[in-house]
Write an enzyme that holds these catalytic residues in place. Structure first.
Site, PDB file in Angstrom:
ATOM      1  N   GLN A 134     -14.069  40.505  -3.870  1.00 42.10           N
ATOM      2  CA  GLN A 134     -13.396  40.523  -5.169  1.00 42.10           C
ATOM      3  C   GLN A 134     -14.000  39.481  -6.109  1.00 42.10           C
ATOM      4  O   GLN A 134     -13.871  38.279  -5.871  1.00 42.10           O
ATOM      5  CB  GLN A 134     -11.907  40.203  -4.963  1.00 42.10           C
ATOM      6  CG  GLN A 134     -11.092  40.114  -6.248  1.00 42.10           C
ATOM      7  CD  GLN A 134      -9.658  39.653  -5.989  1.00 42.10           C
ATOM      8  OE1 GLN A 134      -9.384  38.956  -5.008  1.00 42.10           O
ATOM      9  NE2 GLN A 134      -8.741  40.054  -6.848  1.00 42.10           N
ATOM     10  N   GLY A 135     -14.619  39.923  -7.174  1.00 40.20           N
ATOM     11  CA  GLY A 135     -15.240  39.004  -8.129  1.00 40.20           C
ATOM     12  C   GLY A 135     -14.429  38.847  -9.395  1.00 40.20           C
ATOM     13  O   GLY A 135     -14.803  39.351 -10.456  1.00 40.20           O
ATOM     14  N   TYR A 136     -13.315  38.177  -9.283  1.00 35.69           N
ATOM     15  CA  TYR A 136     -12.478  37.894 -10.454  1.00 35.69           C
ATOM     16  C   TYR A 136     -12.708  36.467 -10.966  1.00 35.69           C
ATOM     17  O   TYR A 136     -13.169  36.240 -12.061  1.00 35.69           O
ATOM     18  CB  TYR A 136     -10.992  38.027 -10.092  1.00 35.69           C
ATOM     19  CG  TYR A 136     -10.410  39.419 -10.185  1.00 35.69           C
ATOM     20  CD1 TYR A 136     -11.202  40.552 -10.077  1.00 35.69           C
ATOM     21  CD2 TYR A 136      -9.028  39.599 -10.362  1.00 35.69           C
ATOM     22  CE1 TYR A 136     -10.654  41.825 -10.143  1.00 35.69           C
ATOM     23  CE2 TYR A 136      -8.469  40.871 -10.440  1.00 35.69           C
ATOM     24  CZ  TYR A 136      -9.277  41.981 -10.325  1.00 35.69           C
ATOM     25  OH  TYR A 136      -8.723  43.218 -10.393  1.00 35.69           O
ATOM     26  N   SER A 137     -12.366  35.481 -10.113  1.00 38.29           N
ATOM     27  CA  SER A 137     -12.327  34.082 -10.561  1.00 38.29           C
ATOM     28  C   SER A 137     -13.708  33.545 -10.901  1.00 38.29           C
ATOM     29  O   SER A 137     -14.716  33.942 -10.302  1.00 38.29           O
ATOM     30  CB  SER A 137     -11.730  33.199  -9.462  1.00 38.29           C
ATOM     31  OG  SER A 137     -10.506  33.733  -9.022  1.00 38.29           O
ATOM     32  N   GLU A 147      -2.255  43.486  -4.812  1.00 38.82           N
ATOM     33  CA  GLU A 147      -2.674  42.315  -4.032  1.00 38.82           C
ATOM     34  C   GLU A 147      -1.448  41.469  -3.678  1.00 38.82           C
ATOM     35  O   GLU A 147      -1.267  41.060  -2.540  1.00 38.82           O
ATOM     36  CB  GLU A 147      -3.698  41.496  -4.827  1.00 38.82           C
ATOM     37  CG  GLU A 147      -4.158  40.248  -4.087  1.00 38.82           C
ATOM     38  CD  GLU A 147      -5.203  39.421  -4.860  1.00 38.82           C
ATOM     39  OE1 GLU A 147      -5.600  39.839  -5.964  1.00 38.82           O
ATOM     40  OE2 GLU A 147      -5.593  38.372  -4.332  1.00 38.82           O
ATOM     41  N   SER A 205      -1.657  31.772  -8.640  1.00 40.28           N
ATOM     42  CA  SER A 205      -0.974  30.665  -7.965  1.00 40.28           C
ATOM     43  C   SER A 205       0.548  30.823  -8.063  1.00 40.28           C
ATOM     44  O   SER A 205       1.050  31.583  -8.900  1.00 40.28           O
ATOM     45  CB  SER A 205      -1.381  29.341  -8.595  1.00 40.28           C
ATOM     46  OG  SER A 205      -0.713  29.194  -9.839  1.00 40.28           O
ATOM     47  N   ASN A 206       1.263  30.115  -7.224  1.00 40.74           N
ATOM     48  CA  ASN A 206       2.724  30.234  -7.259  1.00 40.74           C
ATOM     49  C   ASN A 206       3.309  29.726  -8.570  1.00 40.74           C
ATOM     50  O   ASN A 206       4.355  30.222  -9.010  1.00 40.74           O
ATOM     51  CB  ASN A 206       3.322  29.512  -6.049  1.00 40.74           C
ATOM     52  CG  ASN A 206       3.162  30.334  -4.782  1.00 40.74           C
ATOM     53  OD1 ASN A 206       2.363  31.283  -4.754  1.00 40.74           O
ATOM     54  ND2 ASN A 206       3.918  30.012  -3.752  1.00 40.74           N
ATOM     55  N   GLU A 207       2.633  28.784  -9.194  1.00 42.74           N
ATOM     56  CA  GLU A 207       3.101  28.323 -10.504  1.00 42.74           C
ATOM     57  C   GLU A 207       2.981  29.463 -11.511  1.00 42.74           C
ATOM     58  O   GLU A 207       3.883  29.700 -12.314  1.00 42.74           O
ATOM     59  CB  GLU A 207       2.287  27.115 -10.978  1.00 42.74           C
ATOM     60  CG  GLU A 207       2.531  25.824 -10.198  1.00 42.74           C
ATOM     61  CD  GLU A 207       1.956  25.845  -8.800  1.00 42.74           C
ATOM     62  OE1 GLU A 207       0.926  26.526  -8.582  1.00 42.74           O
ATOM     63  OE2 GLU A 207       2.539  25.195  -7.902  1.00 42.74           O
TER      64      GLU A 207
END
Ligand SMILES: Cc1cc2nc3c(=O)[nH]c(=O)nc-3n(C[C@H](O)[C@H](O)[C@H](O)COP(=O)(O)OP(=O)(O)OC[C@H]3O[C@@H](n4cnc5c(N)ncnc54)[C@H](O)[C@@H]3O)c2cc1C
Lengths: 394, 390
Positions: free
Chosen positions: A127-130, A245, A379-381
């Site tokens: 997966q090339g997202y970030s 996801e 992230s959870n935030e």
């Protein structure tokens, strides 16, 4: 309202158990392959091929493309029994992430080309997202794609790309337009990792094994036919993938197994002449986690039942991701505590028994690896931000 | 009442700070940990020359005659720099036991060597089944003629690989969990009856499991059968030491995380500008200050041998585990993906904190001890359970 199993469900459960016994529990060779770093890729492919042969590789796909057509109860049974047997779930990047996008937004040629190969585990996806500058703020991604004849030319880099070192293909978000809002001008491309100009750099991690990478694109040519949907609409496709996801990150069944494992260890561990399980402080924390998990299990079932009734999975998936990863991390903490002073030992080149404790090495690896679950998949935030905004309307 | 360091203590602090700045930059630390036994013997010689190895020992053996505050200063600075050299096993545990229970002759022989940097030591007290109970010892000591002969297995012995001498806790009499009957023995690490399995801990320090077969003790430390009290005393000191080390690690993590949140930008702003993260960093700061306060409290109580000492020690160890886990987890989380990498030192500090939680009893263990202590009926408890200042 009820959650009873029907007779067919029970028959299905027995079928699942028989399959798992043959394909996993009795197949110690495969277990060893999946368990060892050097053979993990090979082992996972072998396991997935066995699932495919059984027709159970893609429960989340529509039946016409190879899905199982299982009811929510059957999916639940499958996942519970699989985790109970200690068998791995599938590598998510192809089957759970990109395939639903190809099914929903890809053209017929793309479906014909990629879906059968994903089902058969012919291709390993990543997966090339970030990107270094685009993590939580994913839409600010900069990897550039410029049209040149029938190809896009790609320049830039992706980071945190899980198992890119094994991958045949990467699905990528790239920028095709800079003029408007940052969410516009993003395009969704499928890129062959063997293309000239693609390089992979490993990133060393605190859990001590190689899963993360940086992927660099230097004038990489990608045929336009590998673009999903329309140019500039990649953000819409990307978000739908994130929902899938997140649903897969909750890992309820695996937490149940993890908790049972910790409970068993705590029964054997002696603590001041008593089983650790009887220690009131430990028992309190263990059962706190169990109660959270019981709630989570039903939250997930409620979500799956809603999807089965045709409702789109929405922002509630954030809640599952949050609660799911919190429970996972609590289990990892308990496992470490149960292992006591052995919990921080490293096996290194020693054999598995030589450290003298079943959870030595393993407990800390699981713990440190597990820190990532509250970071990836949004992230959870960020999940809390989404829930505050879209669920609570704040 | 005075919470300031003396001039001498401030000098020690400054010299360690300089040492850390010169020798413990990230890549240098990695190179040091990769060395045999997980530390640098050149550093150790430097420690000797700078007098750091002499701190807790009596002047008659060449020591500095320092107290708990002095050790705290050292371990705190070592924690900030994540120093890898085995100060805890050799100086605090091995040296502490030697000083507390070794014969005059043995002290006169070994302490100068230790202070001079020539002697490394270890303390083997844990066993596979013992968990955190110090008295759970099944390794047997049997007297044969004039000799004590040891048989059994010890686990997770820190610094056993570098040590020339090891102090072993063994049972000379009594049942497996009796406090009476435990005796401490000095053995030579090179004894052919010791079969060692070496491995590393998550922070890179070396440890070993030792199988002892007919190992002849060289000396008894303290009185035969009365090793438990000695262990308790020295482990009490060691808890203060590791809690100071933890405080240093927490400060370093908080400083790094704060810096990262000020510089890392997402959504066009520093992530430290998000109130959700600001509150989290305030919580981390608060946890660290709680640790500092309990450390000062326990150190002052120990130095004054006050009634509050035992309660403060348990409270401190609970907080060390709790605050350590809290700060460690948050430091990784707020660094995002970067926090998962070995390209920053964050993970290494977190690992040190996790190890410290398991040393000498984890937070649950000490909370139970705390409960037992404060729940004693008033008559039995006397003044010790009352929360007056130290
Ligand atoms: C083990 C692992 C595997 C991964 N696998 C992949 C992969 O295969 N493919 C891929 O594309 N990516 C992958 N990722 C990347 C992951 O999606 C990102 O790490 C994640 O989106 C966070 O981005 P970041 O690391 O840049 O952290 P940042 O976005 O810099 O965040 C740093 C901290 O700030 C917080 N923060 C950021 N914005 C806000 C806000 N608005 N409000 C409150 N808090 C905020 C974050 O929650 C975090 O705590 C993986 C990450 C990890 C750790």
């Amino acid at each position: 309202m009820h959650t009873r199993f029907s007779e067919e469900d029970i028959a299905f459960r027995d079928e699942v158990r028989a399959f798992l016994k043959k394909a996993w529990l009795d197949n110690t060779e495969l277990q060893a392959k999946v368990g060892a770093l050097s053979t993990m890729r090979e082992g996972m492919i072998e396991w997935q091929k066995a699932l495919n042969a059984q027709g159970w590789i893609a429960p989340n796909w529509p039946v016409e493309h190879g899905g199982t057509g299982w009811s929510v109860t059957q999916s639940f049974i499958w996942d519970s029994e699989r985790a109970l047997a200690g068998a791995p779930s599938v590598m998510p990047f192809g089957l759970i992430m990109v395939a639903p996008v190809i099914i929903a937004y890809g053209n017929d040629a793309q479906k014909a080309k990629f879906l059968p190969r994903i089902l058969a585990s012919e291709d390993w996806w990543c997966q090339g997202y970030s990107e270094p500058g685009a993590g939580s703020d994913l839409a600010s991604l900069k990897t550039k794609a410029e049209l040149d004849g029938d190809d896009y030319v790609i320049n830039g880099s992706k980071i945190w790309t899980t198992y890119a070192q094994y991958a045949d293909w990467i699905f990528c978000l790239v920028r095709t337009d800079n003029s408007g809002r940052k969410q516009e001008g993003i395009t969704f491309l499928l890129i062959d990792m063997k293309s000239p100009g693609v390089t992979v750099r490993p990133i060393e991690t605190i859990d001590g094994f190689h899963h993360l990478n940086e992927v660099f694109f230097d004038n990489v040519r990608v045929p336009v036919e590998n673009r999903i949907g329309e140019e500039g609409k990649g953000w819409t496709y990307a978000k739908s993938l994130l929902v899938h996801e997140r649903l897969s990150i909750a890992e309820v069944a695996d937490s149940k197994r993890g908790l049972a494992e910790v409970r068993e260890l705590a029964r054997q561990e002696v603590n001041g002449g008593q089983p650790l399980l009887n220690d009131p402080l430990f028992a309190k924390r263990l059962t706190d986690t169990e109660i959270e998990l019981m709630a989570l299990e039903y939250t997930e079932l409620r979500a799956l039942a809603a999807i089965a009734e045709g409702k789109e999975p929405g922002p509630e998936s954030s809640l599952l991701k949050l609660q799911g990863t919190e429970v996972q991390q609590a289990v990892q903490e308990l496992r470490m505590d149960a292992a006591g002073y052995y919990s921080q030992t490293l096996q290194g080149d020693l054999g598995p028994d030589q450290l003298g404790h079943a959870f030595a090495d393993y407990a800390q690896k699981q713990y440190f690896r597990g820190r990532a679950s509250s970071i990836y998949g949004g992230s959870n935030e960020v999940q809390k931000n989404i829930t505050a905004k879209y669920v609570l309307g704040l | 009442m005075d919470f300031n360091l003396s001039e001498e203590q401030a000098l020690i602090r400054d010299s360690i700070e300089r040492f850390v700045a010169e020798n413990y930059e990230f890549d240098k630390r990695n190179a040091t940990v990769a060395m045999e036994h997980g530390f640098s013997s050149a550093h150790w010689q430097q420690f000797a020359e700078l007098g750091w190895l002499s701190i807790p020992f009596a002047e008659e053996h060449g020591g500095f005659g320092g107290g708990h505050v002095d050790t705290m200063v050292i371990m705190h600075e070592f924690g900030k720099g994540l120093v890898a050299e085995p100060y805890l096993p050799t100086v605090i545990l091995f040296g502490g036991l030697l000083q507390a229970g070794g014969s005059q002759a043995l002290q006169a022989d070994l302490l100068p060597q230790l202070i001079g940097g020539q002697l490394q030591g270890a303390f083997a007290y844990l066993e596979r089944q013992s968990r955190y109970a110090l008295s759970d010892i099944s390794t047997r000591a049997v007297k044969e003629g004039n000799d004590w002969v040891l048989n059994g297995e010890k686990t997770v012995v820190l610094n056993a690989g570098a040590a020339q001498k090891i102090i072993v806790a063994a049972r000379a009499s009594g049942e497996q969990t009796d406090e009476a009957g435990i005796t401490l023995f000095m053995v030579d690490a090179g004894d052919s009856g010791i079969d060692a399995t070496y491995y590393r801990m998550t922070d890179g320090q070396e440890a070993a499991n030792l199988r002892l077969t007919d190992v002849k003790a060289e000396a008894v430390i303290g009185a035969a059968g009365e090793g438990f009290g000695l262990m308790q005393q020295v482990i009490g000191d060691a808890i203060l030491a590791v809690a100071a080390n933890a405080l240093g690690a927490m400060e370093a993590l908080n400083a790094q995380t704060l810096e990262y949140c000020k510089t890392r930008e997402q959504f066009g702003v520093a992530i430290g500008s998000f109130q959700a993260l600001q509150h989290r960093m305030v919580d981390m700061f608060q946890a660290c200050e709680n640790q500092r306060s309990l450390l000062f409290r326990a150190v002052c109580a120990a130095d004054a041998q006050s009634d509050d000492a035992q309660r403060s020690l348990h409270a401190l160890k609970v907080m060390t585990g709790k605050a350590g886990r809290h700060i460690g987890g948050e430091a990784i989380q707020l660094h995002g993906g970067m926090g998962m990498t070995d390209e920053l030192s964050v993970g290494f500090y977190v690992k040190r904190l996790m190890i410290i939680n398991t040393l000498f009893g984890d937070m649950d263990y000490h909370q139970q001890k705390f409960i037992d202590l404060v729940n004693r009926p008033p008559a039995e408890a006397g003044a010790s359970a009352r929360p007056e200042a130290a």
